[in-house]
Every structure is written in structure tokens, then in C-alpha cells.
Design a protein around this motif. Structure first.
Motif, mmCIF file in Angstrom:
data_model
loop_
_atom_site.group_PDB
_atom_site.id
_atom_site.type_symbol
_atom_site.label_atom_id
_atom_site.label_comp_id
_atom_site.label_asym_id
_atom_site.label_seq_id
_atom_site.Cartn_x
_atom_site.Cartn_y
_atom_site.Cartn_z
ATOM 1 N N ARG A 15 16.640 63.425 81.859
ATOM 2 C CA ARG A 15 17.101 62.134 81.302
ATOM 3 C C ARG A 15 18.624 61.809 81.493
ATOM 4 O O ARG A 15 19.007 60.596 80.886
ATOM 5 N N CYS A 16 19.267 62.397 82.052
ATOM 6 C CA CYS A 16 20.599 62.140 82.386
ATOM 7 C C CYS A 16 20.898 61.467 83.526
ATOM 8 O O CYS A 16 20.438 61.748 84.681
ATOM 9 N N PRO A 17 21.634 60.291 83.421
ATOM 10 C CA PRO A 17 21.960 59.481 84.736
ATOM 11 C C PRO A 17 22.986 60.078 85.419
ATOM 12 O O PRO A 17 22.981 59.615 86.619
ATOM 13 N N TYR A 18 23.788 61.305 84.974
ATOM 14 C CA TYR A 18 24.686 61.684 85.904
ATOM 15 C C TYR A 18 24.132 62.977 86.436
ATOM 16 O O TYR A 18 24.825 63.790 87.300
ATOM 17 N N ALA A 19 22.965 63.214 86.587
ATOM 18 C CA ALA A 19 22.363 64.619 86.862
ATOM 19 C C ALA A 19 22.203 64.918 88.283
ATOM 20 O O ALA A 19 22.185 63.621 89.079
ATOM 21 N N THR A 20 22.745 66.055 88.974
ATOM 22 C CA THR A 20 22.557 66.302 90.289
ATOM 23 C C THR A 20 21.973 67.450 90.540
ATOM 24 O O THR A 20 21.383 67.879 89.545
ATOM 25 N N GLU A 24 22.016 76.544 84.616
ATOM 26 C CA GLU A 24 22.144 76.030 83.268
ATOM 27 C C GLU A 24 23.600 75.956 82.914
ATOM 28 O O GLU A 24 24.362 76.822 83.090
ATOM 29 N N PRO A 25 24.216 74.774 82.256
ATOM 30 C CA PRO A 25 25.600 74.581 81.868
ATOM 31 C C PRO A 25 25.661 75.373 80.448
ATOM 32 O O PRO A 25 24.711 75.325 79.545
ATOM 33 N N LEU A 26 26.835 76.392 80.612
ATOM 34 C CA LEU A 26 27.005 77.044 79.266
ATOM 35 C C LEU A 26 27.841 76.328 78.341
ATOM 36 O O LEU A 26 28.754 75.385 79.007
#
Ligand code: SF4
Ligand code: MG
Length: 323
Positions: free
Chosen positions: A292-297, A304-306
Motif C-alpha cells: 500500500r506504500c507509494p514509496y515502495a521499492t 523487512e525494515p526494523l
């Protein structure tokens, strides 16, 4: 302030069973690795859409639900261990106020019986007279009148019923209360009254709150610090001031974009949420928000970001904050 409550790697999975042998085929990963701490006397607001695991976090941290993994330390002691040694001590110190003041109160009991039940059980007030005086004190503290103790829950309005729930939570002189959407079922006109009462009680009695809500205006009213949850994880946690003036996670920005901003000088990058919240049964790989993220790469769908400290007292789980 000293560390009061610490949650480390908390998980709660609910098994999904199928067939005549009730074989476990999968799990709802309602809470999937949550860590935070709460300082004495503060209110930590936990915000997220319904189904993000905030209620389950509240219930699991106080062991109303058995954690699947993780530890919770109350004043330095692990709660599971405390429960083995002295269950009464945990129940006296840690209480919960439920969202539904209708469903959580036994309709056949009087207010006095509801509030006095645990007081009797733990021998806090001895004898009929002392119990009566004790319960009267508690319900008055919670904003009810002495004569209310002889009535049944259905004789009260929604706001007053929630005061019965608050009185029940206060009855054992707790230090810490999990407030699970305590005003969400109430009329907006009553909400701020009850929130103010909770805040006054906090100051008078030295209470610490974990305050669960889906409503940003409620969390803005009551919290000192705020944690934002998405699909079983915390994505951002910081003070109320910096959450509202400097939200950093794209999901937090999306939540902020959905409310009319009362202060036009506060600028939040508008982020629009795409699609629906995915199922907590098979949450997306990588960053759970990437669908759902418009900035996703590309990285976001595999890694996974911590949750990382990006500035003092401000933690965010997003690769955008890496550089
Ligand atoms: Fe969006 Fe990627 Fe940040 Fe997740 S890690 S919030 S998908 S930019
Ligand atoms: Mg809930």
C-alpha cells in the motif's frame, strides 16, 4: 523517568484449525514482534486500523492472553514469572478497561457487586461495612454517585456504564491500566468528559496507561507518546508532539492525511492509502506496508525494515529513513 513497563519481542498467534481433527493449518499473526517501553505516569497511545493487533497487544502484555513469544517486564520483573509466583500481585497492579461497557458488565450484578468482587477476592476490604465504604469511595472517584452502587448496569447511560468499568479497574488500586478503546462506543459529547476524567485519575492516583484507539483525535487528547501499529507491528513510536508535527513513516503520514488538520501551519506530506489492509494470516513479505506504500521499492518487498532510532525518542521502521 524510570522505566516502568517494557515489552520485548511480543508475539501472539492464533491457530486456525480445520477439519474433523481440528488440525492447525495456519495462524493469524495478530501481534508479530512488538517491543516498546512505557515510563511511569505517562500515557502511551497505540493507534492503528481495526485488526492491526492493538487490542491483542494490550491483552497479551498483561497475560489475559498467553503470549506466543516475547517477554513483558513490569517494574523490572517478568510478568509471566510474577504470575507464577504471585498471581494476585499482577492482577492488583495491572487492570484493563474494555471498549464495550455493555458487554463487559454482568447485567445481573449490581454496581456494588461488580466493583466489589475483586476487592472481596483479594481481601482488601473486610466485612460488609468496610466493603460498602470502600466500593462507595471507588465509584465516587470514577464519577458515579454513592446511591448508584445498588443499581444494575442497564439503568445507566453509556458514559456512566463506562464509569462502572473504570471503577472496576480502579478497585484494586492498580498502577497500570490498559485502556482498550474506552471511549469508542460513547457519544462524541461524552468522550472528552470521560477522557478528562481518566486524565484526572491518572494524575491523582499516579497511574500509567496504555491507551488503545483507532481515533487520532482521541490519542491526541490523552497521550504523552504514541505508537503506530500496522499488521501486527509497530511502525513508528515517538512523543505526541513529534508524531503530529513530524510524522516520518509513510503509513503514519497516510493516517494523518486522512484527518482534517486543525493547525494549518503543520505541514504533512499527503499520502494516500491504496487498497485494503492485507490479511494477518499471510502478511506481505518484507515491509508489511509495501503493498500500500507509494514509496515502495524492490527492496521493500523482500527485506523487512526494523524499528530504528532516527532522532532522539523517535523510532521508525522504514528504509526511507536509512540515509
Ligand atoms: Fe514504504 Fe518501503 Fe518504507 Fe515500507 S520500507 S514504508 S514499503 S518505503
Ligand atoms: Mg480492538
Amino acid at each position: 523517568r524510570e522505566e516502568f513497563l517494557r515489552v520485548e519481542g511480543l508475539k501472539k498467534y492464533f491457530p486456525i484449525r480445520k477439519g474433523i481433527f481440528k488440525k492447525v493449518v495456519n495462524h493469524v499473526k495478530a501481534v508479530d514482534g512488538v517491543s516498546f517501553s512505557i515510563r511511569e505516569g505517562e500515557t502511551l497511545g497505540v493507534v492503528g486500523e481495526s485488526g492491526c493487533g492493538k487490542s491483542t497487544t494490550g491483552r497479551t502484555l498483561m497475560h489475559l492472553l498467553e503470549p506466543t513469544a516475547g517477554s513483558v517486564y513490569f517494574q523490572g520483573k517478568e510478568i509471566g514469572q510474577m504470575l507464577k509466583e504471585d498471581p494476585g500481585k499482577v492482577r492488583q497492579n495491572i487492570q484493563i478497561i474494555f471498549q464495550d461497557p455493555y458487554g463487559s458488565l454482568n447485567p445481573r450484578m449490581t454496581v456494588k457487586e461488580i466493583v466489589g468482587e475483586a476487592v472481596k477476592l483479594y481481601g482488601i476490604a473486610k466485612g460488609a461495612k468496610e466493603l460498602d465504604r470502600y466500593v462507595t469511595d471507588v465509584i465516587v472517584k470514577a464519577g458515579l454517585r454513592p446511591e448508584h452502587r445498588f443499581r444494575h448496569p442497564h439503568e445507566f447511560s453509556g458514559g456512566q456504564r463506562q464509569r462502572i468499568g473504570i471503577a472496576r479497574a480502579l478497585a484494586l488500586n492498580p498502577k497500570f491500566i490498559v485502556c482498550d478503546e474506552p471511549v469508542s462506543a460513547l457519544d462524541v459529547s461524552i468522550q472528552s468528559q470521560v477522557l478528562n476524567e481518566l486524565r484526572d485519575l491518572q494524575q491523582d492516583l499516579g497511574l500509567t496507561y496504555l491507551f488503545i484507539t483507532h481515533d487520532l483525535s482521541v490519542v491526541k487528547h490523552i497521550s504523552d507518546r504514541i505508537a503506530i501499529m500496522y499488521l501486527g507491528k509497530i511502525v513508528e513510536i515517538t512523543s505526541k508532539a513529534s508524531m503530529f508535527s513530524n510524522p516520518l513513516h509513510p503509513y503514519t503520514k497516510a493516517l494523518m492525511s486522512a484527518i482534517p488538520l486543525p493547525d494549518p501551519t503543520i505541514k504533512v506530506d499527503r499520502v494516500e492509502l491504496k487498497g485494503d489492509i492485507p490479511s494477518p494470516i499471510d502478511p506481505p513479505e518484507g515491509c508489511r506496508f509495501h503493498t500500500r506504500c507509494p514509496y515502495a521499492t524492490d527492496r521493500c518487498s523482500v527485506e523487512e525494515p526494523l524499528l530504528k532510532e532516527v532522532e532522539s525518542d523517535h523510532q521508525v521502521a522504514c528504509f526511507l529513513l536509512d540515509d
